[in-house]
Design an enzyme around this catalytic site. Structure first.
Site, PDB file in Angstrom:
ATOM      1  N   ASN A  13       0.804  -1.227   0.000  1.00  0.00           N
ATOM      2  CA  ASN A  13       0.000   0.000   0.000  1.00  0.00           C
ATOM      3  C   ASN A  13       0.837   1.278   0.000  1.00  0.00           C
ATOM      4  O   ASN A  13       0.311   2.356  -0.288  1.00  0.00           O
ATOM      5  CB  ASN A  13      -0.926  -0.003   1.223  1.00  0.00           C
ATOM      6  CG  ASN A  13      -1.748   1.257   1.337  1.00  0.00           C
ATOM      7  OD1 ASN A  13      -2.644   1.509   0.538  1.00  0.00           O
ATOM      8  ND2 ASN A  13      -1.427   2.086   2.333  1.00  0.00           N
ATOM      9  N   SER A  68      -4.911   2.151  -8.515  1.00  0.00           N
ATOM     10  CA  SER A  68      -5.719   3.364  -8.509  1.00  0.00           C
ATOM     11  C   SER A  68      -6.520   3.423  -9.796  1.00  0.00           C
ATOM     12  O   SER A  68      -6.112   2.843 -10.818  1.00  0.00           O
ATOM     13  CB  SER A  68      -4.822   4.606  -8.407  1.00  0.00           C
ATOM     14  OG  SER A  68      -5.550   5.800  -8.659  1.00  0.00           O
ATOM     15  N   TYR A 122       2.847   8.807 -11.496  1.00  0.00           N
ATOM     16  CA  TYR A 122       1.917   8.069 -10.640  1.00  0.00           C
ATOM     17  C   TYR A 122       1.085   7.076 -11.452  1.00  0.00           C
ATOM     18  O   TYR A 122       0.934   5.906 -11.069  1.00  0.00           O
ATOM     19  CB  TYR A 122       1.000   9.060  -9.912  1.00  0.00           C
ATOM     20  CG  TYR A 122       0.085   8.432  -8.895  1.00  0.00           C
ATOM     21  CD1 TYR A 122       0.563   8.042  -7.656  1.00  0.00           C
ATOM     22  CD2 TYR A 122      -1.274   8.248  -9.164  1.00  0.00           C
ATOM     23  CE1 TYR A 122      -0.281   7.483  -6.702  1.00  0.00           C
ATOM     24  CE2 TYR A 122      -2.123   7.693  -8.228  1.00  0.00           C
ATOM     25  CZ  TYR A 122      -1.620   7.306  -6.997  1.00  0.00           C
ATOM     26  OH  TYR A 122      -2.459   6.745  -6.068  1.00  0.00           O
ATOM     27  N   ALA A 123       0.560   7.526 -12.593  1.00  0.00           N
ATOM     28  CA  ALA A 123      -0.248   6.655 -13.440  1.00  0.00           C
ATOM     29  C   ALA A 123       0.567   5.470 -13.947  1.00  0.00           C
ATOM     30  O   ALA A 123       0.079   4.340 -14.019  1.00  0.00           O
ATOM     31  CB  ALA A 123      -0.825   7.438 -14.613  1.00  0.00           C
ATOM     32  N   LYS A 176       0.883   2.934 -11.106  1.00  0.00           N
ATOM     33  CA  LYS A 176      -0.353   2.227 -10.773  1.00  0.00           C
ATOM     34  C   LYS A 176      -0.796   1.299 -11.903  1.00  0.00           C
ATOM     35  O   LYS A 176      -1.400   0.245 -11.660  1.00  0.00           O
ATOM     36  CB  LYS A 176      -1.449   3.234 -10.419  1.00  0.00           C
ATOM     37  CG  LYS A 176      -1.151   4.035  -9.151  1.00  0.00           C
ATOM     38  CD  LYS A 176      -0.813   3.130  -7.966  1.00  0.00           C
ATOM     39  CE  LYS A 176      -0.559   3.899  -6.686  1.00  0.00           C
ATOM     40  NZ  LYS A 176      -0.261   3.004  -5.539  1.00  0.00           N
TER      41      LYS A 176
END
Length: 242
Positions: free
Chosen positions: A83, A135, A148-149, A152
């Site tokens: 996480n 996400s 970030y994308a 994820k």
């Protein structure tokens, strides 16, 4: 008690969604839940079956030392929740290499590191559940979040790969991911109410999710109730991605 006798490791477990998962597992009877984070949460240490542990998911030596100690004491690890995550947002033309590397190292390589050390223990025991936090951004992208994308989306790909890899010789080691939508956390609660309302309006259910919603999803995937669920990405987003 759906987590009875289980030994659990949750990264990013000191606050927010991670803390919610840690507390949920403990409430459901886990023998021990390790809340691994860059910071210690002393409140968690007051709970008999929770240990707040300082751990950097980018430090492979520290991870090995931690995992060895857990196995020495408990002889197993039943559940791993990947996480831990950070954001360093910017449009691509303004994103620094440092920002790219930092997010990749924590959100993607950190998941790889933890899983590489813990999955073999589960495979040897013949059973285990690995849950990684992705996400909705990893599904459809988002402006200003190239790094970030990418992480994820990578988590989703690794999850599906591991679902095939870890069970190929008969071990009941499952790999699944959760893709949260807009969730209320201490961070989002500091945002102006107008912005929060505009976010909620984008969701078919017209509200933001609660940490409890993600914790309940993690509980299902960690428990034996999901023993035939493998390689799945569970969207907990109020219907935002349909």
């Amino acid at each position: 008690m759906r987590m009875e006798d289980k030994i659990c490791v949750v990264t990013g477990g000191a606050r927010g969604i991670g803390e919610g998962i840690v507390r949920k597992f403990a409430q459901e009877g886990a023998k021990m839940v390790f809340a691994c984070d860059m910071n210690i949460n002393e409140e968690l240490n007051k709970v008999e079956n929770i240990r707040s542990v300082k751990l950097d998911v980018t430090d492979r030596d520290a991870i090995k030392e931690f995992v060895d100690k857990v196995v020495e004491e408990f002889e197993k690890i039943d559940v791993l929740v990947n996480n831990a995550g950070i954001t360093k947002d910017a449009l691509i033309q303004r994103m620094s290499e440092e920002a790219w590397d930092a997010v990749i190292n924590v959100n993607l390589k950190g998941v790889f590191n933890m899983t590489q050390f813990i999955a073999p223990i589960m495979i040897k025991k013949g059973k285990g559940s690995i849950i990684s936090t992705s996400s909705i951004v990893g599904v459809f992208g988002n402006i200003g979040q190239t790094n970030y994308a990418a992480t994820k989306g990578g988590v989703i790909s690794m999850t599906k790969t591991w679902a095939k890899e870890f069970s190929r010789k008969g071990a009941q080691v499952r790999s699944n991911a959760i893709a949260p939508g807009f969730i209320k956390t201490p961070m989002t609660e500091a945002m102006p109410e107008k912005i929060l309302n505009s976010i909620a309006e984008k969701v078919p259910l017209k509200r933001m999710g609660e940490v409890e919603d993600i914790a309940n999803a993690a509980l299902f995937l960690a428990s034996d109730e999901s023993s035939y669920v493998n390689g799945q990405i569970l969207g907990v987003d109020g219907g935002l991605v349909i």
